[in-house]
Design a protein around this motif. Structure first.
Motif, PDB file in Angstrom:
ATOM      1  N   GLY A   1     -29.447  16.322 -81.748  1.00 43.15           N
ATOM      2  CA  GLY A   1     -29.389  15.337 -82.825  1.00 43.15           C
ATOM      3  C   GLY A   1     -30.672  14.547 -82.989  1.00 43.15           C
ATOM      4  O   GLY A   1     -30.776  13.697 -83.864  1.00 43.15           O
ATOM      5  N   SER A   2     -31.658  14.832 -82.148  1.00 46.08           N
ATOM      6  CA  SER A   2     -32.959  14.165 -82.228  1.00 46.08           C
ATOM      7  C   SER A   2     -33.498  14.280 -83.648  1.00 46.08           C
ATOM      8  O   SER A   2     -33.396  15.325 -84.271  1.00 46.08           O
ATOM      9  CB  SER A   2     -33.893  14.813 -81.216  1.00 46.08           C
ATOM     10  OG  SER A   2     -35.218  14.490 -81.457  1.00 46.08           O
ATOM     11  N   GLY A   3     -34.064  13.186 -84.139  1.00 43.16           N
ATOM     12  CA  GLY A   3     -34.537  13.135 -85.510  1.00 43.16           C
ATOM     13  C   GLY A   3     -33.511  12.525 -86.443  1.00 43.16           C
ATOM     14  O   GLY A   3     -33.830  12.156 -87.563  1.00 43.16           O
ATOM     15  N   GLY A   4     -32.275  12.400 -85.958  1.00 42.90           N
ATOM     16  CA  GLY A   4     -31.210  11.786 -86.744  1.00 42.90           C
ATOM     17  C   GLY A   4     -31.033  10.320 -86.400  1.00 42.90           C
ATOM     18  O   GLY A   4     -31.913   9.680 -85.818  1.00 42.90           O
ATOM     19  N   VAL A   5     -29.882   9.797 -86.733  1.00 45.35           N
ATOM     20  CA  VAL A   5     -29.554   8.391 -86.531  1.00 45.35           C
ATOM     21  C   VAL A   5     -28.316   8.308 -85.657  1.00 45.35           C
ATOM     22  O   VAL A   5     -27.386   9.113 -85.780  1.00 45.35           O
ATOM     23  CB  VAL A   5     -29.301   7.697 -87.890  1.00 45.35           C
ATOM     24  CG1 VAL A   5     -28.831   6.272 -87.713  1.00 45.35           C
ATOM     25  CG2 VAL A   5     -30.576   7.739 -88.735  1.00 45.35           C
TER      26      VAL A   5
ATOM     27  N   ALA B   1     -21.306  -0.734 -89.268  1.00 43.57           N
ATOM     28  CA  ALA B   1     -22.596  -0.040 -89.178  1.00 43.57           C
ATOM     29  C   ALA B   1     -22.512   1.348 -89.807  1.00 43.57           C
ATOM     30  O   ALA B   1     -23.429   1.772 -90.515  1.00 43.57           O
ATOM     31  CB  ALA B   1     -23.041   0.065 -87.716  1.00 43.57           C
ATOM     32  N   LEU B   2     -21.416   2.059 -89.570  1.00 45.13           N
ATOM     33  CA  LEU B   2     -21.239   3.381 -90.171  1.00 45.13           C
ATOM     34  C   LEU B   2     -21.161   3.281 -91.693  1.00 45.13           C
ATOM     35  O   LEU B   2     -21.766   4.091 -92.405  1.00 45.13           O
ATOM     36  CB  LEU B   2     -19.989   4.057 -89.615  1.00 45.13           C
ATOM     37  CG  LEU B   2     -20.105   4.556 -88.173  1.00 45.13           C
ATOM     38  CD1 LEU B   2     -18.733   4.962 -87.636  1.00 45.13           C
ATOM     39  CD2 LEU B   2     -21.090   5.707 -88.071  1.00 45.13           C
ATOM     40  N   ARG B   3     -20.420   2.282 -92.189  1.00 39.61           N
ATOM     41  CA  ARG B   3     -20.350   2.094 -93.651  1.00 39.61           C
ATOM     42  C   ARG B   3     -21.742   1.868 -94.234  1.00 39.61           C
ATOM     43  O   ARG B   3     -22.089   2.401 -95.275  1.00 39.61           O
ATOM     44  CB  ARG B   3     -19.446   0.903 -93.976  1.00 39.61           C
ATOM     45  CG  ARG B   3     -17.997   1.254 -93.980  1.00 39.61           C
ATOM     46  CD  ARG B   3     -17.166   0.163 -94.659  1.00 39.61           C
ATOM     47  NE  ARG B   3     -15.801   0.302 -94.225  1.00 39.61           N
ATOM     48  CZ  ARG B   3     -15.145  -0.569 -93.474  1.00 39.61           C
ATOM     49  NH1 ARG B   3     -15.708  -1.690 -93.093  1.00 39.61           N
ATOM     50  NH2 ARG B   3     -13.900  -0.340 -93.120  1.00 39.61           N
ATOM     51  N   PHE B   4     -22.536   1.031 -93.553  1.00 36.95           N
ATOM     52  CA  PHE B   4     -23.896   0.775 -94.004  1.00 36.95           C
ATOM     53  C   PHE B   4     -24.693   2.085 -94.020  1.00 36.95           C
ATOM     54  O   PHE B   4     -25.408   2.389 -94.977  1.00 36.95           O
ATOM     55  CB  PHE B   4     -24.567  -0.261 -93.097  1.00 36.95           C
ATOM     56  CG  PHE B   4     -25.982  -0.578 -93.476  1.00 36.95           C
ATOM     57  CD1 PHE B   4     -26.257  -1.402 -94.554  1.00 36.95           C
ATOM     58  CD2 PHE B   4     -27.041  -0.061 -92.750  1.00 36.95           C
ATOM     59  CE1 PHE B   4     -27.567  -1.695 -94.905  1.00 36.95           C
ATOM     60  CE2 PHE B   4     -28.353  -0.350 -93.092  1.00 36.95           C
ATOM     61  CZ  PHE B   4     -28.620  -1.170 -94.179  1.00 36.95           C
ATOM     62  N   GLY B   5     -24.574   2.878 -92.956  1.00 37.07           N
ATOM     63  CA  GLY B   5     -25.303   4.134 -92.867  1.00 37.07           C
ATOM     64  C   GLY B   5     -24.925   5.122 -93.950  1.00 37.07           C
ATOM     65  O   GLY B   5     -25.793   5.733 -94.586  1.00 37.07           O
ATOM     66  N   PHE B   6     -23.635   5.271 -94.179  1.00 36.65           N
ATOM     67  CA  PHE B   6     -23.190   6.247 -95.176  1.00 36.65           C
ATOM     68  C   PHE B   6     -23.339   5.712 -96.607  1.00 36.65           C
ATOM     69  O   PHE B   6     -23.815   6.423 -97.479  1.00 36.65           O
ATOM     70  CB  PHE B   6     -21.744   6.667 -94.916  1.00 36.65           C
ATOM     71  CG  PHE B   6     -21.571   7.487 -93.664  1.00 36.65           C
ATOM     72  CD1 PHE B   6     -22.386   8.570 -93.389  1.00 36.65           C
ATOM     73  CD2 PHE B   6     -20.580   7.172 -92.749  1.00 36.65           C
ATOM     74  CE1 PHE B   6     -22.233   9.333 -92.241  1.00 36.65           C
ATOM     75  CE2 PHE B   6     -20.409   7.930 -91.596  1.00 36.65           C
ATOM     76  CZ  PHE B   6     -21.235   9.008 -91.343  1.00 36.65           C
ATOM     77  N   ASP B   7     -22.948   4.466 -96.842  1.00 39.70           N
ATOM     78  CA  ASP B   7     -22.932   3.929 -98.210  1.00 39.70           C
ATOM     79  C   ASP B   7     -24.302   3.426 -98.669  1.00 39.70           C
ATOM     80  O   ASP B   7     -24.760   3.783 -99.750  1.00 39.70           O
ATOM     81  CB  ASP B   7     -21.904   2.800 -98.330  1.00 39.70           C
ATOM     82  CG  ASP B   7     -20.483   3.272 -98.059  1.00 39.70           C
ATOM     83  OD1 ASP B   7     -20.226   4.495 -98.072  1.00 39.70           O
ATOM     84  OD2 ASP B   7     -19.613   2.399 -97.815  1.00 39.70           O
ATOM     85  N   ALA B   8     -24.959   2.595 -97.865  1.00 43.39           N
ATOM     86  CA  ALA B   8     -26.228   1.989 -98.286  1.00 43.39           C
ATOM     87  C   ALA B   8     -27.420   2.922 -98.058  1.00 43.39           C
ATOM     88  O   ALA B   8     -28.342   2.960 -98.868  1.00 43.39           O
ATOM     89  CB  ALA B   8     -26.453   0.666 -97.560  1.00 43.39           C
TER      90      ALA B   8
ATOM     91  N   GLY C   1     -27.114   6.349 -97.370  1.00 43.93           N
ATOM     92  CA  GLY C   1     -26.863   7.719 -97.813  1.00 43.93           C
ATOM     93  C   GLY C   1     -27.010   8.762 -96.722  1.00 43.93           C
ATOM     94  O   GLY C   1     -27.326   9.917 -97.006  1.00 43.93           O
ATOM     95  N   LEU C   2     -26.775   8.368 -95.461  1.00 44.07           N
ATOM     96  CA  LEU C   2     -26.897   9.333 -94.364  1.00 44.07           C
ATOM     97  C   LEU C   2     -25.838  10.419 -94.493  1.00 44.07           C
ATOM     98  O   LEU C   2     -24.699  10.152 -94.899  1.00 44.07           O
ATOM     99  CB  LEU C   2     -26.735   8.621 -93.019  1.00 44.07           C
ATOM    100  CG  LEU C   2     -27.786   7.569 -92.677  1.00 44.07           C
ATOM    101  CD1 LEU C   2     -27.433   6.878 -91.361  1.00 44.07           C
ATOM    102  CD2 LEU C   2     -29.177   8.191 -92.597  1.00 44.07           C
ATOM    103  N   ALA C   3     -26.192  11.632 -94.114  1.00 40.42           N
ATOM    104  CA  ALA C   3     -25.250  12.750 -94.132  1.00 40.42           C
ATOM    105  C   ALA C   3     -24.393  12.767 -92.866  1.00 40.42           C
ATOM    106  O   ALA C   3     -23.241  13.204 -92.897  1.00 40.42           O
ATOM    107  CB  ALA C   3     -25.995  14.072 -94.276  1.00 40.42           C
ATOM    108  N   GLU C   4     -24.979  12.294 -91.747  1.00 44.12           N
ATOM    109  CA  GLU C   4     -24.240  12.242 -90.490  1.00 44.12           C
ATOM    110  C   GLU C   4     -24.805  11.145 -89.609  1.00 44.12           C
ATOM    111  O   GLU C   4     -25.952  10.730 -89.771  1.00 44.12           O
ATOM    112  CB  GLU C   4     -24.274  13.583 -89.746  1.00 44.12           C
ATOM    113  CG  GLU C   4     -25.600  13.933 -89.132  1.00 44.12           C
ATOM    114  CD  GLU C   4     -25.572  15.243 -88.339  1.00 44.12           C
ATOM    115  OE1 GLU C   4     -24.740  16.119 -88.624  1.00 44.12           O
ATOM    116  OE2 GLU C   4     -26.404  15.382 -87.433  1.00 44.12           O
TER     117      GLU C   4
END
Length: 185
Positions: free
Chosen positions: A89-93, A116-123, A125-128
């Motif tokens: 998963g290196s390079g990801g969040v 934090a997950l909501r922020f990552g996905f909604d604000a 736009g993270l895929a995972e």
């Protein structure tokens, strides 16, 4: 961008100088740090707080200081950070947390990590989003599972020496669609 977030019981905010003393106590607590190589010195704790806050300016996300809304007490951190180099998963969040023992057992880690997950996905736009921990860290693994994350792959953490009971780690993953990707790094 406004990085501050609120949940029903918590304020997720940028770090204040007044957070450093309670954070140092948290990081010096052997029980809080039992799934880490060692408790942190005050110097190392202060450096971690500075790095956690600097992530917001560097990446547009970071590790928030957690404050209870009812008491105003600092209880730890949660948020998003770049995955360490050399791990699946290196390079990801990743989403992570560390709370004072007095805050354990109240659902604060799950509540804050959900924000934090909501922020990552909604604000963002993270895929995972990933999360990693020592295989033996069942409390954090339970939080990951409550968040809907699923184990993806086990691995030996490259920063821990062979023979360390903490070396074997597990990567958990949650995608924006709620599916678990392949176990490949």
């Amino acid at each position: 961008m406004d990085f501050q977030r609120r949940t029903d019981r918590l304020l997720l905010r940028r770090w204040l100088d007044t957070d450093r003393e309670p954070f140092a106590r948290l990081n010096a607590d052997a029980e809080v740090m039992r799934f880490f190589p060692a408790p942190l010195s005050r110097f190392d704790s202060d450096a971690l707080a500075a790095r956690a806050d600097a992530l917001f300016d560097q990446h547009g996300f970071g590790l928030w200081a957690l404050e209870r809304l009812d008491t105003g007490a600092f209880i730890g951190f949660t948020g998003l950070a770049p995955m360490p180099e050399g791990v699946p998963g290196s390079g990801g969040v990743e989403v992570g947390w560390r709370l004072a023992m007095s805050a354990w057992g109240h659902g604060f880690a799950t509540e804050a990590a959900t924000a934090a997950l909501r922020f990552g996905f909604d604000a963002l736009g993270l895929a995972e989003v990933n999360s990693i921990t020592a295989l033996v860290n069942s409390p954090s693994r339970r939080v990951m599972e409550r968040l809907g994350m699923r184990p993806s792959v086990e691995f030996d953490h490259p920063r821990l020496p062979p023979g360390s009971p903490l070396r074997r780690h597990v990567r958990y993953v949650l995608t924006a669609t709620g599916t678990v990707p392949n176990a490949a790094p």
